[in-house]
Motif scaffolding. Sequence first.
Motif, PDB file in Angstrom:
ATOM      1  N   ARG A   1      38.141  34.636  50.297  1.00  0.00           N
ATOM      2  CA  ARG A   1      38.724  35.583  49.347  1.00  0.00           C
ATOM      3  C   ARG A   1      38.940  34.905  47.995  1.00  0.00           C
ATOM      4  O   ARG A   1      38.640  35.467  46.947  1.00  0.00           O
ATOM      5  CB  ARG A   1      40.055  36.114  49.894  1.00  0.00           C
ATOM      6  CG  ARG A   1      40.673  37.215  49.053  1.00  0.00           C
ATOM      7  CD  ARG A   1      42.052  37.646  49.544  1.00  0.00           C
ATOM      8  NE  ARG A   1      42.061  38.095  50.921  1.00  0.00           N
ATOM      9  CZ  ARG A   1      41.650  39.311  51.326  1.00  0.00           C
ATOM     10  NH1 ARG A   1      41.215  40.183  50.440  1.00  0.00           N
ATOM     11  NH2 ARG A   1      41.677  39.642  52.598  1.00  0.00           N
TER      12      ARG A   1
ATOM     13  N   GLU B   1      37.244  36.253  44.647  1.00  0.00           N
ATOM     14  CA  GLU B   1      38.058  36.829  43.561  1.00  0.00           C
ATOM     15  C   GLU B   1      37.863  36.049  42.261  1.00  0.00           C
ATOM     16  O   GLU B   1      37.814  36.625  41.173  1.00  0.00           O
ATOM     17  CB  GLU B   1      39.550  36.836  43.952  1.00  0.00           C
ATOM     18  CG  GLU B   1      39.872  37.948  44.947  1.00  0.00           C
ATOM     19  CD  GLU B   1      41.360  38.084  45.243  1.00  0.00           C
ATOM     20  OE1 GLU B   1      42.171  37.318  44.662  1.00  0.00           O
ATOM     21  OE2 GLU B   1      41.720  38.940  46.077  1.00  0.00           O
TER      22      GLU B   1
ATOM     23  N   ALA C   1      37.099  41.653  47.644  1.00  0.00           N
ATOM     24  CA  ALA C   1      37.605  40.878  46.501  1.00  0.00           C
ATOM     25  C   ALA C   1      37.122  41.489  45.189  1.00  0.00           C
ATOM     26  O   ALA C   1      37.882  41.631  44.227  1.00  0.00           O
ATOM     27  CB  ALA C   1      37.142  39.426  46.618  1.00  0.00           C
TER      28      ALA C   1
ATOM     29  N   LYS D   1      39.053  44.649  44.324  1.00  0.00           N
ATOM     30  CA  LYS D   1      40.426  44.371  43.881  1.00  0.00           C
ATOM     31  C   LYS D   1      40.423  43.957  42.405  1.00  0.00           C
ATOM     32  O   LYS D   1      41.225  44.442  41.606  1.00  0.00           O
ATOM     33  CB  LYS D   1      41.037  43.262  44.739  1.00  0.00           C
ATOM     34  CG  LYS D   1      42.469  42.987  44.347  1.00  0.00           C
ATOM     35  CD  LYS D   1      43.110  41.876  45.135  1.00  0.00           C
ATOM     36  CE  LYS D   1      44.364  41.432  44.404  1.00  0.00           C
ATOM     37  NZ  LYS D   1      44.664  40.022  44.644  1.00  0.00           N
ATOM     38  N   VAL D   2      39.515  43.069  42.049  1.00  0.00           N
ATOM     39  CA  VAL D   2      39.454  42.622  40.650  1.00  0.00           C
ATOM     40  C   VAL D   2      39.029  43.780  39.750  1.00  0.00           C
ATOM     41  O   VAL D   2      39.594  43.991  38.670  1.00  0.00           O
ATOM     42  CB  VAL D   2      38.492  41.413  40.502  1.00  0.00           C
ATOM     43  CG1 VAL D   2      38.335  41.029  39.029  1.00  0.00           C
ATOM     44  CG2 VAL D   2      38.999  40.227  41.321  1.00  0.00           C
TER      45      VAL D   2
END
Length: 329
Positions: free
Chosen positions: A140, A144, A181, A184-185
């Motif tokens: 992760r 990320e 990941a 999310k970003v």
Amino acid sequence: MHTVVMIPGDGIGPEVSRAARRIVDATGVPIEWVVEEAGAHMLERTGALVPESAYRAIETHRVALKGPITTPIGSGFKSVNVSLRQKYGLYANIRPVRSIGGRGAGVDLVIFRENTEDLYAGREIRVSDDEAHAVKVITRGASERIAAAAFAYAEAAGRKTVTAVHKANIMKLTDGLFLEAFRKVAASYPGIRAQEVIVDNMCMQLVMRPAAFDVIVTENLYGDILSDLAAGLVGGLGLVPGANVGERYAVFEAVHGSAPDIAGKGIANPVAITLSAAMMLDHLGERAAAEAVRKAVESAVADGSVATPDLGGSGDTEGMTDAIIAAMR
Ligand code: NAI
Ligand code: MG
């Protein structure tokens, strides 16, 4: 005065590194070059592909311009390139692929390749005479980090779309985590369009409509392959630069390797490493010089009379280098 470690490497490395150094020096930016030998010739001489002094120099000066280094296939040696990227946490491999001098109309994309894990972590075992396994490592944190680098770049450069390239339909856990990941970003950059494309489809899309792509973020192996594919769209490996960047260190190098088929002939294209040097100048805060180098490269390649054989011409490394320097004046 900047201090930069120069690792000429082997194969065509010394020829193109010399060219890049001449061009950077011609910008007038004061640079002290700390030259460190590494590569196949050092293995023969010292038993190590990279001598300790080269590692010390990178640690001291933090910025390097590196030529390619041959990786013996199948033998016990781990790739020096992969080792350097892991050792110095150079997690982002950034490769701008742009049409230069009219080749590959309209292509202007940047590949962000995760540079420290995936199948390149080197975790392979031969379980029996007839079976071998490779471990694919995706975390992760690294996923990320590379996604954040891609989005931060896209925002700063005014780019509109970031495309994640994956194979999560098959590798549900590893590539699934990479996508998790990425999403999310992406959520923290509402102004930038995020899209996801499966890697095999991406190969076709890139060949058929390369101008449709903007920033691409992907894992190590897919990034390696897509980089060469994308280079083929704009005139080949002789033209495409790269940067390996981490928190503390940065190593600038072309996408291409040591090109043993043309090494020593004086005909290697110096543009790829020269454009890598321009990325280095940006990194050093020498933006005007970086831009001057890029403009000069553009005009020398567009001119065509000094084109090296990879571009279909009959020119050589020195002629191309002279033309780039002349174009800067
Ligand atoms: P390569 O990139 O060295 O060459 C592929 C083809 O592109 C060859 O036909 C070569 O002549 C041509 N080419 C590459 N750069 C060129 C340039 N500047 N001007 C004109 N033509 C150019 O890939 P290959 O042959 O698969 O690898 C050779 C060696 O390089 C291997 O040992 C490989 O492991 C190593 N390598 C090292 C890298 C690095 O140091 N970062 C990156 C890629 C490969
Ligand atoms: Mg490669």
